[in-house]
Design a protein around this motif. Structure first.
Motif, PDB file in Angstrom:
ATOM      1  N   SER A  43       4.416  10.395 -17.473  1.00 36.18           N
ATOM      2  CA  SER A  43       4.132  11.029 -16.181  1.00 36.18           C
ATOM      3  C   SER A  43       4.824  10.340 -15.015  1.00 36.18           C
ATOM      4  O   SER A  43       5.301  11.008 -14.082  1.00 36.18           O
ATOM      5  CB  SER A  43       2.624  11.093 -15.943  1.00 36.18           C
ATOM      6  N   SER A  74       5.528  26.373 -14.659  1.00 34.96           N
ATOM      7  CA  SER A  74       5.227  26.793 -13.294  1.00 34.96           C
ATOM      8  C   SER A  74       6.481  27.047 -12.472  1.00 34.96           C
ATOM      9  O   SER A  74       6.473  27.878 -11.553  1.00 34.96           O
ATOM     10  CB  SER A  74       4.363  25.733 -12.596  1.00 34.96           C
ATOM     11  N   ASN A 113      13.728  19.836 -13.004  1.00 38.69           N
ATOM     12  CA  ASN A 113      13.821  20.755 -14.148  1.00 38.69           C
ATOM     13  C   ASN A 113      15.124  21.541 -14.132  1.00 38.69           C
ATOM     14  O   ASN A 113      15.525  22.090 -15.158  1.00 38.69           O
ATOM     15  CB  ASN A 113      12.650  21.740 -14.136  1.00 38.69           C
ATOM     16  N   GLY A 160      10.722  21.621 -18.830  1.00 33.78           N
ATOM     17  CA  GLY A 160       9.303  21.804 -18.565  1.00 33.78           C
ATOM     18  C   GLY A 160       8.530  22.126 -19.826  1.00 33.78           C
ATOM     19  O   GLY A 160       7.450  21.562 -20.084  1.00 33.78           O
ATOM     20  N   SER A 162       8.763  17.139  -5.052  1.00 31.91           N
ATOM     21  CA  SER A 162       7.794  17.597  -6.061  1.00 31.91           C
ATOM     22  C   SER A 162       7.776  19.108  -6.254  1.00 31.91           C
ATOM     23  O   SER A 162       6.744  19.686  -6.571  1.00 31.91           O
ATOM     24  CB  SER A 162       6.380  17.089  -5.708  1.00 31.91           C
ATOM     25  N   LYS A 163       8.909  19.761  -6.088  1.00 27.46           N
ATOM     26  CA  LYS A 163       8.987  21.202  -6.365  1.00 27.46           C
ATOM     27  C   LYS A 163       9.676  21.467  -7.702  1.00 27.46           C
ATOM     28  O   LYS A 163      10.286  22.512  -7.874  1.00 27.46           O
ATOM     29  CB  LYS A 163       9.739  21.911  -5.245  1.00 27.46           C
ATOM     30  N   ALA A 164       9.593  20.525  -8.596  1.00 28.10           N
ATOM     31  CA  ALA A 164      10.168  20.677  -9.942  1.00 28.10           C
ATOM     32  C   ALA A 164      11.675  20.835  -9.906  1.00 28.10           C
ATOM     33  O   ALA A 164      12.254  21.441 -10.792  1.00 28.10           O
ATOM     34  CB  ALA A 164       9.529  21.852 -10.674  1.00 28.10           C
ATOM     35  N   SER A 214       7.409  12.150 -12.475  1.00 21.28           N
ATOM     36  CA  SER A 214       7.159  12.175 -11.041  1.00 21.28           C
ATOM     37  C   SER A 214       8.363  11.650 -10.266  1.00 21.28           C
ATOM     38  O   SER A 214       8.751  12.220  -9.242  1.00 21.28           O
ATOM     39  CB  SER A 214       5.918  11.341 -10.719  1.00 21.28           C
ATOM     40  N   GLU A 258      10.927  14.312 -10.201  1.00 16.52           N
ATOM     41  CA  GLU A 258      10.442  15.620  -9.758  1.00 16.52           C
ATOM     42  C   GLU A 258      10.582  16.677 -10.847  1.00 16.52           C
ATOM     43  O   GLU A 258      11.139  17.757 -10.631  1.00 16.52           O
ATOM     44  CB  GLU A 258      11.154  16.047  -8.476  1.00 16.52           C
ATOM     45  N   GLN A 259      10.081  16.316 -12.026  1.00 22.62           N
ATOM     46  CA  GLN A 259      10.057  17.257 -13.139  1.00 22.62           C
ATOM     47  C   GLN A 259       8.613  17.644 -13.438  1.00 22.62           C
ATOM     48  O   GLN A 259       7.730  16.792 -13.456  1.00 22.62           O
ATOM     49  CB  GLN A 259      10.713  16.643 -14.375  1.00 22.62           C
ATOM     50  N   ASN A 260       8.384  18.925 -13.655  1.00 29.12           N
ATOM     51  CA  ASN A 260       7.047  19.441 -13.935  1.00 29.12           C
ATOM     52  C   ASN A 260       6.898  19.794 -15.405  1.00 29.12           C
ATOM     53  O   ASN A 260       7.834  20.288 -16.036  1.00 29.12           O
ATOM     54  CB  ASN A 260       6.767  20.701 -13.103  1.00 29.12           C
ATOM     55  N   ARG A 261       5.702  19.559 -15.927  1.00 28.74           N
ATOM     56  CA  ARG A 261       5.374  20.050 -17.257  1.00 28.74           C
ATOM     57  C   ARG A 261       5.108  21.545 -17.189  1.00 28.74           C
ATOM     58  O   ARG A 261       4.639  22.058 -16.182  1.00 28.74           O
ATOM     59  CB  ARG A 261       4.138  19.345 -17.803  1.00 28.74           C
TER      60      ARG A 261
END
Length: 676
Positions: free
Chosen positions: A517, A530, A454, A501, A449-451, A521, A524-527
């Protein structure tokens, strides 16, 4: 021969920036060296398109059909065995003459029946005609040929025939659809123009069909169905063409896999049509509330702007930039696509992409993003197992996904060689699925979960595929809306740091967005920004909230730009500068006695990571664990701040972190409340 996924992906061409780099930088991005040749200094435009003629006063008809062979799965069996099924007489809607050509011998029957009865009637008559003339066609056996009708009697593909190997592994030739056709007179001038139908058929109306004419089917389309020119090279602008005298008994023009290999040009043309057909069907009525494809802000696709595609048998297009690499590539901003046709004349055992549909559609995906999404990928090396620039990851991930969406097949396949070589010299560079069972084998995120997703090309492809695949959470028209939405779409927003992202952020903001979402998850991609391109603003209130960097010195990382982990050993921020003095300071706040050495770089908006000419200011003091300062006088605009962990002189153990704060012109910089 390339033997690993990593090597293969490095052989694939980078997407060059929207604004082309100086030549030296282009060559660096392509892994090439050399200078711009005189031939490359200017491109020769193609001849004017042959506009479809108005009906002449004559009543004589010249009719025919054009087909092309290809190879199954890129380098497999040839998709033709010498048999073509076609309509050759359009005298009346109720009566048509159907023709079969077998290895040059033609058979024709006429039927006025329709539907299933017409199919049975035509097949029965063709079997009788073929079998009655079978003597001499084959020197062995006495068994009768068995002819099977196609599902649609008007199709220029014909079923199976004994001794012709017309099976699932050796399918029939395909029609050359919606292509330019010229009728040339005895002097070589254009007497009339036409275009092939969806079945490859064409027709001319002339006053006297006995005059000497030549039919020329060209590798170009410029109509409401397809908009692409497949040309020999940028230095000639010449199209590929099939030619046949109208004195021929049957006007069946066939682009061959062997000999001149013109089938390669027409397969490329057909893949572009295939992509545009998919876009039209998938976005049809997507702006109408009662449509199943509806999404607010979606604009249906009609046709794309014209793209010039350069391909020639035995030629690697790397030569146009001084490279001998086997590469296919697209030039952003130029609307030019280059397809690998072999190397140094070798069309038997070398890398070729003209029948690798996934590669052709991948490169065309770059074109679609270019004209509909305003990309800003920097290009560069990318492979199946590396963390890469998020802008590059998005561009390549989109193109990988696009070919899968068009074909309906999640497998990306790239081949080399053909079965025609005397030894075993055909194989597969890459053959992986975007829809794996269990754990993904390529580009699988591991950062918890550290993106990390991305920064990974295939991770992005998998998310998009999972969104729109059969049974997915949405459909392609929602993805298309991200490009064309008139207020916030990618075509409108000139974001210099576009990545997955920011695209996920856009998707979540648009009305009626489906929930992605769970897919994000899993990968491990973040919106938002960040993990990359966080917007900073001057605000002293965050002085007690320092940022942390946790560097990673992975295998092969020696502290250079080329080997640096862009996720774990770098922080990236965007800053909107009003212009004038720009004095940036990085100050350590903890572990000052034994920190990781951090360097500071300020890049222009459209930058290549590590390229000195893109650095507007920098500070890379060795073993100075107190402060880094980078100053310049900058024009108004958007800039990127990069905090770079120099792992070559990192004092702490792997996994340890160092905290710091950034200050601009004497005021601390803080993450903005609104990311954009």
């Amino acid at each position: 021969m390339l033997e690993t996924v990593s090597q293969w992906m490095r052989s694939r061409p980078p997407t060059l920036p929207l604004v082309l780099l100086p030549l030296a930088a282009v060559l660096t991005a392509l892994g090439c060296s050399g200078t711009r040749s005189a031939e490359q200094a200017s491109r020769i435009p193609s001849a004017p398109y042959c506009t479809v003629s108005s009906p002449s006063k004559g009543t004589a008809k010249i009719r025919g059909i054009a087909v092309f062979e290809s190879r199954l799965n890129g380098n497999g069996a040839v998709t033709d065995s010498g048999l073509v099924f076609s309509v050759t007489n359009f005298s009346s809607p109720g009566s048509r003459t159907y023709s079969v050509e077998i290895n040059g011998a033609s058979y024709a029957v006429e039927s006025s029946l329709s539907g299933n009865q017409g199919v049975l009637d035509v097949v029965s008559k063709l079997k009788t005609s073929i079998n009655s003339r079978r003597v001499g066609l084959y020197a062995y056996g006495t068994s009768q040929l068995t002819v099977t009708a196609p599902e649609e009697i008007d199709s220029p593909t014909f079923g199976t025939a004994t001794n012709l190997s017309h099976t699932a592994t050796n399918a029939a030739a395909k029609p050359i659809r919606y292509a330019e056709v010229a009728l040339l007179d005895a002097s070589g001038g254009i007497a009339a123009c036409a275009e092939t139908s969806d079945k490859g058929e064409f027709e001319f109306t002339v006053e006297d069909s006995t005059k000497p004419y030549v039919v020329e089917v060209r590798s170009r389309s410029y109509n409401g169905m397809n908009t692409a020119y497949v040309l020999e090279s940028p230095t000639t602008g010449q199209f590929h063409a099939l030619r046949k005298s109208t004195a021929s008994r049957q006007l069946i023009l066939r682009a061959r896999v062997h000999s001149d290999l013109k089938a390669g040009a027409f397969n490329i043309l057909d893949q572009i049509l295939r992509a545009q057909e998919y876009l039209r069907v998938s976005t049809a009525d997507c702006d109408l509330p009662n449509s199943p494809t509806f999404f607010v802000g979606c604009v249906p696709f009609s046709t794309a702007p014209l793209v010039n595609i350069y391909w020639s048998a035995g030629v690697s297009p790397g030569i146009y930039y001084g490279s001998d690499q086997a590469i296919s590539y697209y030039l952003n901003g130029q609307r030019e696509l280059y397809i690998q046709g072999g190397n140094n004349g070798n069309v038997v055992s070398s890398d070729m992409d003209h029948f690798d549909d996934a590669v052709i559609l991948h490169e065309y995906g770059h074109f679609i993003e270019d004209v509909f999404g305003r990309p800003n990928s920097p290009g560069g090396t990318h492979d199946g197992n590396s963390i890469i620039d998020p802008r590059l990851a998005w561009g390549e991930g989109w193109a990988d996904y696009f070919q899968a969406a068009v074909t309906g097949n999640p497998i990306y396949r790239d081949t080399y060689g053909t079965p025609d070589c005397s030894s075993l010299c055909a194989g597969v560079f890459y053959n992986a699925s975007l829809d794996p069972t269990g754990t993904a084998t390529n580009d699988a995120p591991t950062a918890n979960s550290k993106a990390e997703g991305n920064f990974r090309e295939f991770s992005i492809s998998r998310v998009l595929w999972d969104v729109t695949k059969p049974g997915g959470v949405s459909q392609f028209s929602e993805v298309w809306r991200l490009f064309v939405e008139p207020q916030m779409g990618m075509r409108i927003v000139a974001d210099p740091f576009k990545h997955i992202g920011s695209i996920h952020e856009l998707q979540g903001k648009l009305p009626g967005a489906t929930d992605w979402s769970a897919l994000l998850s899993a990968e491990e991609q973040n919106r938002g920004s960040s993990a990359y391109g966080t917007l900073l603003t001057a605000n002293a209130s965050c002085a007690t909230n320092p940022v942390t960097i946790t560097p990673n010195r992975g295998p092969g990382d020696y502290g250079s730009f080329e080997t640096s982990d862009l996720l774990r050993s770098n922080d990236f921020y965007r800053i909107e500068h009003a212009g004038g003095p720009f004095s940036l300071e990085l100050r350590y706040t903890k572990d000052a006695d034994n920190p990781v050495d951090l360097d500071l770089y300020v890049y222009r908006a459209r930058y290549v990571f590590g390229r000195a000419s893109d650095m507007m200011a920098s500070s890379a003091l060795v073993n100075d664990f107190g402060v880094e300062r980078a100053s310049a006088s900058l024009s108004p605009g958007t800039y990127l701040i990069n905090v770079f962990a120099d792992t070559s002189i990192a004092a702490k153990a792997p996994g340890a972190n160092t905290q710091y704060v950034l200050r601009l012109n004497g005021t601390d910089l803080c993450p903005a409340t609104t990311p954009y």
